[in-house]
Motif scaffolding. Structure first.
Motif: not given
Length: 229
Positions: A96-103
């Protein structure tokens, strides 16, 4: 003052928050590993007690101890499952961290919610996961939910029959040769518990009657119960 400190405390970034959660999940996994080692260490002591009981033809006590082994092994299996689910939660949080970097924030995860729900049903993990769930709900990783009730409509007779089969397997595994030396009639008389016994406590007293090491038997059972809790 404490409230002011809380207000001044810098807010963690999604990445920092996840790292903190993963650190705590790893600690819980280490606690589980320690519990497993404790149970297995006590099992070795009970193995010896079973063999000694079988040698003196006290198959009643041997069977009582074999039941404790069956329960302990089920506990160990459950602990391994708990650890695997904790590791899965950590893995999904990392993703989920990878997605958080974007959103810019942590997104909801159906998988994490499912795993947390499962662990909240485990006696060993219930309190820990209740606290953990509050944090990840606040962070938006999962939604608030009500833990599903454990299905208590299982057939108790089937469970009892399954347990008896497992106990017999344990006796064969640990004290098979010694038990096999007894006459068939004597084995059945000593191993089978009278159906008319009024209660479990009376049953256990009858099993242990005449045994020189009754206190040792109770102590072993108490120690196993303690490490399983």
């Amino acid at each position: 003052m404490d409230k002011l400190k809380g207000m001044l405390k810098p807010k963690l970034s999604p990445q920092e928050q996840v790292r903190d959660w993963q650190r705590r999940l790893r600690q819980e996994c280490r606690n589980i590993e320690r519990q497993i080692r404790d149970v297995q260490r006590e099992e070795k002591i009970v193995h010896k007690a079973i063999r000694e009981a079988a040698k003196r033809n006290d198959m009643g006590s041997a069977k009582t101890l074999a039941k404790e082994i069956v329960m302990s092994r089920k506990t160990v299996n459950r602990l391994h499952e708990n650890k695997a689910q904790l590791n899965s939660i950590s893995m999904h949080l990392g993703e989920s961290v990878a997605i958080a970097r974007t959103v810019g924030h942590l997104s909801k995860s159906a998988e994490v919610m499912k795993l947390v729900n499962n662990l909240m049903k485990a006696p060993e993990m219930a309190l820990t996961m209740q606290e953990f769930s509050k944090e990840i709900i606040k962070a938006g990783v999962i939604e608030e939910f009500v833990t599903d009730a454990v299905d208590s409509a299982l057939d108790s007779e089937d469970i009892e029959e399954e347990t008896e089969e497992e106990v017999d397997k344990v006796l064969t595994e640990i004290a098979g040769e010694t038990a096999a030396q007894l006459p068939e009639a004597a084995r059945k008389e000593r191993i089978e518990l009278p159906a008319q016994r009024a209660s479990t406590s009376q049953e256990e007293e009858a099993i242990a009657e005449g045994a020189d090491d009754e206190e040792e038997l109770e102590e072993l059972r108490a120690r196993l119960a303690k490490v399983r809790s």
